[in-house]
Structures are given as C-alpha cells and as structure tokens.
Write an enzyme that holds these catalytic residues in place. Sequence first.
Site, PDB file in Angstrom:
ATOM      1  N   CYS A  66       3.053  45.065  57.892  1.00  0.00           N
ATOM      2  CA  CYS A  66       1.910  45.785  58.459  1.00  0.00           C
ATOM      3  C   CYS A  66       2.100  45.967  59.949  1.00  0.00           C
ATOM      4  O   CYS A  66       1.584  46.903  60.541  1.00  0.00           O
ATOM      5  CB  CYS A  66       0.621  45.055  58.145  1.00  0.00           C
ATOM      6  SG  CYS A  66       0.655  43.363  58.661  1.00  0.00           S
ATOM      7  N   GLU A 110      -7.002  41.731  56.644  1.00  0.00           N
ATOM      8  CA  GLU A 110      -5.918  42.312  57.431  1.00  0.00           C
ATOM      9  C   GLU A 110      -5.278  43.388  56.583  1.00  0.00           C
ATOM     10  O   GLU A 110      -4.688  43.116  55.549  1.00  0.00           O
ATOM     11  CB  GLU A 110      -4.904  41.256  57.832  1.00  0.00           C
ATOM     12  CG  GLU A 110      -3.962  41.766  58.896  1.00  0.00           C
ATOM     13  CD  GLU A 110      -2.522  41.599  58.496  1.00  0.00           C
ATOM     14  OE1 GLU A 110      -1.820  42.635  58.438  1.00  0.00           O
ATOM     15  OE2 GLU A 110      -2.112  40.470  58.207  1.00  0.00           O
ATOM     16  N   ASN A 156       4.364  41.248  50.679  1.00  0.00           N
ATOM     17  CA  ASN A 156       5.451  41.130  51.664  1.00  0.00           C
ATOM     18  C   ASN A 156       5.630  39.725  52.238  1.00  0.00           C
ATOM     19  O   ASN A 156       6.699  39.408  52.762  1.00  0.00           O
ATOM     20  CB  ASN A 156       5.326  42.197  52.767  1.00  0.00           C
ATOM     21  CG  ASN A 156       4.050  42.081  53.562  1.00  0.00           C
ATOM     22  OD1 ASN A 156       3.169  41.298  53.232  1.00  0.00           O
ATOM     23  ND2 ASN A 156       3.949  42.873  54.618  1.00  0.00           N
TER      24      ASN A 156
HETATM   25  O1  G3H Z   1       2.567  42.453  56.910  1.00  0.00           O
HETATM   26  C1  G3H Z   1       1.791  41.911  57.657  1.00  0.00           C
HETATM   27  C2  G3H Z   1       2.133  40.653  58.334  1.00  0.00           C
HETATM   28  O2  G3H Z   1       0.962  39.992  58.754  1.00  0.00           O
HETATM   29  C3  G3H Z   1       3.075  40.866  59.473  1.00  0.00           C
HETATM   30  O3  G3H Z   1       3.604  39.679  59.883  1.00  0.00           O
HETATM   31  O4  G3H Z   1       4.553  40.400  62.083  1.00  0.00           O
HETATM   32  O5  G3H Z   1       5.210  38.239  61.044  1.00  0.00           O
HETATM   33  O6  G3H Z   1       5.976  40.392  60.067  1.00  0.00           O
HETATM   34  P1  G3H Z   1       4.900  39.686  60.813  1.00  0.00           P
END
Ligand code: G3H
Length: 478
Positions: A287, A253, A158
Amino acid sequence: DGDVYKFYADGEWKKSDSGKFVPIINPTTRNTHFKVQACSQEEVNKIIETAKSAQKSWAKTPLWKRAELLHKAAAILKEHRAPIAECLVKEIAKPAKDAVTEVVRSGDLVSYCAEEGVRILGEGKFLVSDSFPGNERTKYCLTSKIPLGVVLAIPPFNYPVNLAVSKIAPALIAGNSLVLKPPTQGAVAALHMVHCFHLAGFPKGLMSCITGKGSEIGDFLTMHPGVNCISFTGGDTGIAISKRASMIPLQMELGGKDACIILEDSDLDLAAANIVKGGFSYSGQRCTAVKVVLVMESVADTLVEKVKTKLAKLTVGPPEDDCDITPVITESSANFIEGLVMDAKQKGATFCQEYKREGNLIWPLLLDHVRPDMRIAWEEPFGPVLPVLRINSAEEGINHCNASNFGLQGCVFTRDINKAILISDAMETGTVQINSAPARGPDHFPFQGLKDSGIGSQGITNSINMMTKIKSTVINLP
Ligand code: G3H
C-alpha cells in the site's frame, strides 16, 4: 480430508463442520498449493462467545504476565521463521529473503509491543477538580486504560504475518481477546504464526483463527454484535466494512496512490534508487509503494534514464529464487494491471520497456509521459508498473497528489529542506517522507492514511491506545 489445514479455536486445531474447504492458489504455479477449512457462521458464533469469556480473565491477568507471554511468542515466532517464510513464498510469492524478513520483523514487533504495553498501560492520570472554574479541590479523578473486549483482526495478503501481529500484539497486551481472519492467500502462514502463540501458552480461547470464504463469513464477522473493535488492512472492502460496522472503534488501512515529487535540485541517483525500491519491491504490491512519479520536466529525461538502468538489473522469476519481481497475487490482479497498461498505451504513454507478461508474472514497466486522462495516473495497479508524470512546478505535483481520493503517504526529493517542509505540509497524506521512499516502518512510527486511505492511526503505541478505552474513577471529598 487430511490435507486441509485446521482452524484454531478454544486452544485446539479443528475441522469445520461444513465439510468444505477453500483452496489456496500458488501465484507462481497457479495450482492449488494448500487447502484451509471453510468455516461456517455457527463456528464464528462459537469463537466469539469463547473469546468473550476468555477476555474477562485475561483482563485480570497481571500486565507483566501478559507481556511475558508475548515475549515468549515472539521468540518462538523467530525460531519458526523458516517454515513460515516457506509458506509466504508458496502462498503469496514473496521473494524468499523478504519472506524471512517479514517473520523476523514480526517477532520484533511483538516484543516491542510487550515492552511498550507495560510502560503505557502501567500508568494512568490523576486530576484534581479545582483547575476548572467554579470548582473546589473536592474531586480527585483517577484514570486508567481498560480493554475494549473482542478485537477482530483482518490483515491483507501482502503481509499475512506482519500485519496480523501488528493487530494481535497490541490487542493482547491491552487485555483484549483476539479473533483473526487471515487473508485466503497467506492463511497457512498465518495459521503457523498462530501456532507460535499457541506454543507460548496463552489461555484457551483468548486467540482464535478462523478461515473461510469472505462471502460466507466476512460480513457475518464484521457485523457481529460480539465484536468490540475491528482492525482491518486491505482494499475497498474496508470502506464497505466501515459503512456497515456498528458503533465500535475502527482501525482501517486501505489503499494508497503514494506520489513521489522530484524537484530540480534533488539528488537524482538517490531518487532513482528509491523509485525502484519504493515502486517495485514485492512487485509493487504494497500500500506504501511509490505509485506515481511527479518529476520536474527539466530533470525528467535524466531521472527516467537512471530508473531504466536500475530496472534493467532487477531479476524476474520465481520467489524461490529470491527474484526481485515475482508473480502477482492472482490472475485477476494481473488482468487488472494489464488493463491499466493497455489504457495508457492507447492514450499515448511512452513505454520505457516492452510490456511482457507470462501467467501472473509481469516484467517491471515504467510508463513515461503519462497524462491525467490515463487511468494509471489515479488508480493503484498493485503491480510492477509505475507511471511518470512530468510537472512544471512543485504546486502542480502537490495538486496532483491532493486530487487523489487516497492520502496514505508521499515523498519529496530535494536538497532544500525548507521547500521540503512546505511541500510536506501541503501534501494531504498521512505521512510524507523527505528524500526516501514511503514506508510504514520502523513499526513503532505512527502510520495513517487520510481520505479513502484509512481511519485512525497505527504504529505500536497508537494501536495499543486505540484498542483501549479510558476509565475514570472520581473520589468525591466531603
Ligand atoms: O501494504 C501495506 C503495508 O502496511 C506497507 O508496509 O511499508 O512496510 O511495506 P511496508
């Protein structure tokens, strides 16, 4: 086979000796869009060997010079934003504007990391012995931060660029070498990002990017004795990696089931706007996405109406048109999401919109009156589908949040700051946002998950510290 993207090792672009490739399927067309090399275990061995020796001289390179190279890479990365963003659109169906934002954010992260690195790595501690009982002032202790060695970075699909540089930049500024294993979808965007580091002129072998099948090189990489640290972002695979890894620092993570608790006194327009942004941006494939709404019964009808109105305005279609909702990453992901939707349907959830799917494209869906016996109350769809559970007290919301095996982020909407703080303290998550949707950024903020959501803490400063070890030298006076 000229159209297979080469991997990056020893400062050069190479073809794999395996003669095999991995296809990258465009989520929108569901056709092969790019091909990358399927590297072999021998190639992994070579890369790690080179990384090991390159690291030795890199660690001796003055800190300001390391920072200078990172600033250069950041600037080149920003210059290359358009072609990299184009890859993100084709490989992971990220909406066109968000794709550009990811690259720019990445450049900023690299620069910030260089600046933070020269500050925090530029100082150590000086301790004297006579503060501890029984000691005279005969020992002086000097501490500094030394690199770990070879850092293995595994980012998810992502954010193939941003979550790669959030590992690469701290590793390099701290004097480590870096082996990147990009996600298959997003690998070409990652290779292009690596090219920017190549153009900046980092020493040969210091950074490499190996592509291939997880089944062939995944375990081999993560269990490799030459790896001194693993920074991983992704799903359940992270749990398997941590169980198998050797005695090295891990930064993990993983998933989340971020709860959004809405109290009676909250600003419902603000809450609705954040639910739509938090739950549906990049089609819920974050996430940190809002993954369950826990709303007080007395305001639930009004809130659901407001969210419905806003959802009706989202555009649904191809990422090239910068639509809000774009196809999810793979067909199997779409099937999984559909499974959760069908389970909720069978168990009596209220569908606020008609369920609609074409290929990997799923229209935004809000499910009301979801109950704890439905899978979607607990599992993360990683798609544009959001469950609403109605609660009768804040405690009920907190209990649902804490019963999850995840503990990444959460949020609470209320005008009462005292209540907000108490709820934040009670929620077992790495971060709680008051009156806003969960989010990782700004990228220097600490970012961490409890329970199955992760190990350690990220954010620029924490990552630099995590990728170093304290070294002491003690001067013993006569
Ligand atoms: O998908 C996991 C990422 O660490 C979320 O990052 O809050 O900038 O979308 P974000």
